[in-house]
Design a protein around this motif. Structure first.
Motif, PDB file in Angstrom:
ATOM      1  N   THR A   1      -5.280  20.049  10.561  1.00  0.00           N
ATOM      2  CA  THR A   1      -6.577  20.105   9.911  1.00  0.00           C
ATOM      3  C   THR A   1      -7.708  20.566  10.844  1.00  0.00           C
TER       4      THR A   1
ATOM      5  N   HIS B   1     -13.791  20.563   6.653  1.00  0.00           N
ATOM      6  CA  HIS B   1     -12.627  19.409   6.911  1.00  0.00           C
ATOM      7  C   HIS B   1     -12.111  18.976   5.658  1.00  0.00           C
TER       8      HIS B   1
ATOM      9  N   GLN C   1      -8.019  19.257   4.848  1.00  0.00           N
ATOM     10  CA  GLN C   1      -7.358  17.944   4.842  1.00  0.00           C
ATOM     11  C   GLN C   1      -6.845  17.762   3.514  1.00  0.00           C
TER      12      GLN C   1
END
Length: 426
Positions: free
Chosen positions: A73, A126, A130
């Motif tokens: 990630t 992010h 994720q």
């Protein structure tokens, strides 16, 4: 006098024969013990390299490991954010504000937005990345990437590689292009068009890094070649050594003790190598927790094999002792015999005698016991990658089966107590 002379002449010859057998057995057992850990490593290397299913099973758990997920990630988030020129966006904003006669105080503080913009962009990307990495979509992508890489593992171990898995300057990298494509599509759909321009060279993550890759390649290449023959040689040396030993039980116990020691040494070496590997990997190359997860996952079958053979060795030593003339062993055997006999008597008195079958079992205890033990050994050999728990299960099954045979034998040879006092004199 003739008999005495004959006895005296045979004594030195017999002693010499025993000495030769002892030395030969000791050398063979020593070879088996020393080569045993190498055979375990060779078998692991051979199966991991040649069996794509086994390799897939080895690396599959990494897809759901939190440390590896965080590593992927963060890596992909950095790649996406790096492709967005925040300074250029801020400069364009300054130009727009200046052309529209915005008060200078606003224009002069527009640069402050750069940090906030970068932080907001990073957080948004992010979150999207994720979502992909922690979704059910990621494990198949990870597994497919590693299965494509499996063919390259052999080349890596011979100092070659391809575009999926490569050895670069002591670093083994894995191509995660399909994962990048999935992330790109989600970000583009969310309106971030710059995410679609991640360079191909950045579609890789570090899988392993070692300063001794060349030496590792040489060692694993040799072990891969010996992977089929080394275990066979160890078994042959061990069998010949026990057979040649003047006391087979003592030879078997010596083999078990030696094997247990070398397996403990192998486990210690794996632990030392783990610490050495973690210390050698720079945090910017691979986070420590991810490096630990990858190392532990890749060597877990090797560690399990060492623990399995350690368990087998301990059981072998215990079995050899229990079969010996020691006071504790005799007491335990007597206790077991008494317990099975008492259970058999109880069955016979209850009218559940085994008759002729029980009598046959009593007369052939060695044969039936050998069959049960042999079946247990066969199950251990045929078990696909047995674990210590599997060894314990097989051992428990063998012990229960032997106890059951003892009870059945006692139930067939025990005469029920007469219920009529007149029959007591029969």
């Amino acid at each position: 006098m003739v008999a005495s002379a004959g006895d005296s002449s045979d004594g030195p010859a017999r002693s010499h024969d025993i000495s030769v057998r002892t030395i030969g057995a000791s050398l063979l057992l020593l070879l088996a013990v020393v080569l045993a850990p190498l055979a375990v490593v060779a078998t692991w290397a051979d199966t991991t390299i040649s069996d794509s299913d086994r390799y897939g099973d080895t690396v599959a758990p990494l897809a759901t490991d939190p440390a590896v997920q965080n590593m992927v990630t963060n890596r992909l988030t950095d790649l996406v954010v790096r492709n967005v020129d925040v300074d250029q966006v801020t400069a364009s904003l300054n130009d727009v504000l200046t052309r529209n006669d915005v008060p200078p105080v606003v224009v002069n503080h527009a640069d402050v937005l750069a940090g906030a913009l970068h932080s907001t962009l990073t957080s948004a990307v992010h979150q999207v990345v994720q979502g992909v990495v922690t979704s059910d979509q990621f494990p198949p992508l990870w597994e497919n990437a590693n299965r494509r890489a499996h063919a390259a593992v052999k080349k890596v171990l011979t100092d070659e590689g391809n575009n999926v898995l490569q050895a670069k300057d002591d670093t083994i990298v894995l191509d995660i292009g399909p994962v990048v494509d999935s992330v790109q599509q989600r970000l583009v759909d969310a309106g971030l068009e710059k995410a679609g321009s991640i360079p191909d060279v950045d579609r890789q993550i570090v899988l392993l890094r070692t300063d001794t890759l060349t030496r590792t390649q040489d060692a694993l290449r040799l072990l891969a070649v010996l992977g089929l023959w080394l275990p066979v040689a160890v078994v042959a040396f061990a069998a010949l050594g026990v057979w040649l030993a003047p006391a087979h039980r003592v030879g078997l116990m010596a083999l078990g003790i030696g094997t247990a020691v070398t397996m403990i040494v192998l486990l210690v070496v794996l632990a030392v190598l783990r610490q050495s590997y973690l210390d050698s990997v720079a945090p910017d190359v691979q986070p420590r927790d991810a490096a630990a997860a990858i190392y532990d996952t890749l060597v877990r079958f090797l560690r399990d094999s060492a623990l399995t053979w350690l368990t087998v060795a301990v059981i072998t030593v215990a079995a050899g002792y229990l079969h010996g003339p020691g006071r504790g062993a005799r007491a335990l055997r007597a206790g077991a015999s008494h317990a099975t006999g008492a259970a058999g008597q109880t069955l016979a008195r209850a009218g559940v005698g085994t008759g002729g079958a029980g009598d046959w079992l009593a007369r052939h205890r060695r044969l039936t016991g050998g069959v049960v033990i042999g079946a247990g050994l066969l199950a251990l050999v045929l078990w696909n990658c047995p674990t210590p728990a599997a060894v314990a299960l097989i051992l428990l099954t063998v012990v229960v089966a032997l106890a059951a045979l003892g009870v059945l034998a006692a139930a067939g040879t025990t005469r029920p107590e007469p219920t009529n006092p007149a029959d007591w004199n029969d």
